[in-house]
Scaffold this active site. Structure first.
Site, PDB file in Angstrom:
ATOM      1  N   CYS A 298     -33.748 -55.733  48.860  1.00 25.01           N
ATOM      2  CA  CYS A 298     -34.603 -54.568  48.594  1.00 25.01           C
ATOM      3  C   CYS A 298     -35.693 -54.865  47.579  1.00 25.01           C
ATOM      4  O   CYS A 298     -36.882 -54.639  47.842  1.00 25.01           O
ATOM      5  CB  CYS A 298     -33.747 -53.374  48.167  1.00 25.01           C
ATOM      6  SG  CYS A 298     -32.859 -53.564  46.603  1.00 25.01           S
TER       7      CYS A 298
ATOM      8  N   HIS B  53     -38.058 -49.815  53.236  1.00 27.76           N
ATOM      9  CA  HIS B  53     -37.134 -50.566  52.378  1.00 27.76           C
ATOM     10  C   HIS B  53     -36.360 -51.589  53.205  1.00 27.76           C
ATOM     11  O   HIS B  53     -36.312 -51.518  54.441  1.00 27.76           O
ATOM     12  CB  HIS B  53     -36.157 -49.601  51.683  1.00 27.76           C
ATOM     13  CG  HIS B  53     -35.103 -49.039  52.585  1.00 27.76           C
ATOM     14  ND1 HIS B  53     -33.805 -48.867  52.207  1.00 27.76           N
ATOM     15  CD2 HIS B  53     -35.152 -48.602  53.888  1.00 27.76           C
ATOM     16  CE1 HIS B  53     -33.093 -48.349  53.188  1.00 27.76           C
ATOM     17  NE2 HIS B  53     -33.890 -48.172  54.220  1.00 27.76           N
TER      18      HIS B  53
ATOM     19  N   HIS C  14     -30.837 -49.852  44.211  1.00 27.84           N
ATOM     20  CA  HIS C  14     -31.598 -49.972  45.451  1.00 27.84           C
ATOM     21  C   HIS C  14     -32.988 -49.369  45.291  1.00 27.84           C
ATOM     22  O   HIS C  14     -33.146 -48.319  44.665  1.00 27.84           O
ATOM     23  CB  HIS C  14     -30.858 -49.256  46.588  1.00 27.84           C
ATOM     24  CG  HIS C  14     -31.432 -49.537  47.945  1.00 27.84           C
ATOM     25  ND1 HIS C  14     -31.366 -50.779  48.546  1.00 27.84           N
ATOM     26  CD2 HIS C  14     -32.105 -48.741  48.821  1.00 27.84           C
ATOM     27  CE1 HIS C  14     -31.961 -50.731  49.730  1.00 27.84           C
ATOM     28  NE2 HIS C  14     -32.419 -49.506  49.914  1.00 27.84           N
TER      29      HIS C  14
END
Length: 341
Positions: free
Chosen positions: A257, A317, A305
């Protein structure tokens, strides 16, 4: 007429044996019953949980790896300085050697005796002046040698400390790597316990969930309102749609990520820190109501994240192991914060 004997009563040992056998028989059905295998849905939930649990240690591993690179550079620089100091000390030793030899050859005789033995007082005075200069140069060289030796000792200590720090960091990185790989190995084991038909059903369920949530990893072009560097960063991220998530990766064939966010903004000439936590700490915080395309989104918390806002209530993402870079609704995960590079 035949005789009838009463059967001989069984011995205690035989009774115990028969009792154990009967008990064993009664236990056989229970022991043969294996634990029920998890359903496809249960496997899917367990796998997703393991993948989610792997994200935090992945980011910790990324941070440790960055620190390891920094320490490696410092250790290499310390070794270079140490080598230069050692060379300087060696050169000073070579200079001091002839000076010491000259003093030994000529300075061992008492000056009054040397004057008495000399046939020419002028020669003696010239010689004495030369010895004085030699002694002075030797003293200067010795002082320089002592200073360089102290510097060399300090450089050795500094290099040793940096190498020790580097080894500690390597050990931490290895431990985090093992933690991540352990969770991924458990997930693979669960997936491998499914039949091909069950795997197909699970993948179909995942696709259905993605479609119903508005998530998509299909390649497409960005046509939103971003401009300038933000547009460049988003266009880079869009070009990665469909590429796989891979923990610890920063491209170009796969990303985690923070690896995707960092690579996207780097393509626009903006250097961001490596990890989710570092990006959060370094970025200018913006409220959810003030989001602009290109802003970095943090879900769940400040260190697990992140992705990039692309406008129209959506974000891009790199999700997790087993999935590809995708566009999702901003609220598909619990929104925590946002920052602007």
């Amino acid at each position: 007429m035949g005789t009838h004997r009463r059967p001989k009563p069984p011995s205690r040992a035989r009774i115990a044996t028969l009792g154990m056998a009967a008990g064993a028989v009664s236990l056989l059905p229970t022991q043969s019953q294996a634990a029920p295998k998890p359903t496809v849905d249960e496997v899917r939930k367990q796998v997703e949980q393991l993948y989610e649990e792997a994200e935090a240690p992945t980011e910790e591993y990324n941070a440790i790896s960055e620190q390891q690179k920094k320490l490696q550079g410092e250790a290499d620089a310390a070794r270079d300085r140490l080598a230069r100091k050692q060379q300087e000390v060696n050169e000073l030793r070579e200079k001091i050697g002839p000076l010491a030899a000259a003093q030994y050859r000529s300075g061992g005789i008492d000056p009054s005796v040397e004057l008495f033995l000399s046939g020419d007082p002028d020669d003696y005075l010239d010689h004495a002046e030369m010895l004085d200069r030699t002694s002075s140069r030797q003293a200067d060289a010795l002082r320089a040698m002592q200073a360089k030796q102290r510097e060399l000792t300090q450089e050795r200590q500094d290099a040793q400390k940096r190498l020790e720090s580097l080894e500690e960091t390597r050990a931490k990185a290895a431990a985090k790597k093992d933690e991540v790989q352990g969770k991924l190995a458990k997930a693979r084991k669960l997936l491998n316990s499914l039949t091909a038909e069950q795997r197909a059903r699970m993948e179909a369920a995942q696709e259905q969930d993605d479609a119903s949530s508005g998530a998509s990893d299909s390649p497409t072009s960005y046509n939103g309102p971003a401009s300038g560097r933000a547009k460049t960063a988003i266009e880079f991220a869009y070009a990665q749609l469909g590429k796989p998530y891979e923990w610890g990766s920063t491209g170009p064939n796969s990303y985690d990520c923070s690896g995707l966010v960092g690579a996207a903004w780097r393509s626009a000439g903006v250097s961001l820190p490596r990890t989710v936590k570092q990006m959060y700490d370094a970025g200018r915080k913006v409220s959810k109501s003030d989001l602009q395309p290109g802003d970095v989104i943090y879900w769940y918390n400040d260190n697990q994240h992140n992705g990039m806002y692309v406008g129209d209530g959506k974000a891009i993402h790199a999700p997790r192991t087993g999935k590809n870079i995708e566009i999702v609704p901003l609220d598909s995960m619990p929104f925590f914060a946002a920052s602007r590079p």
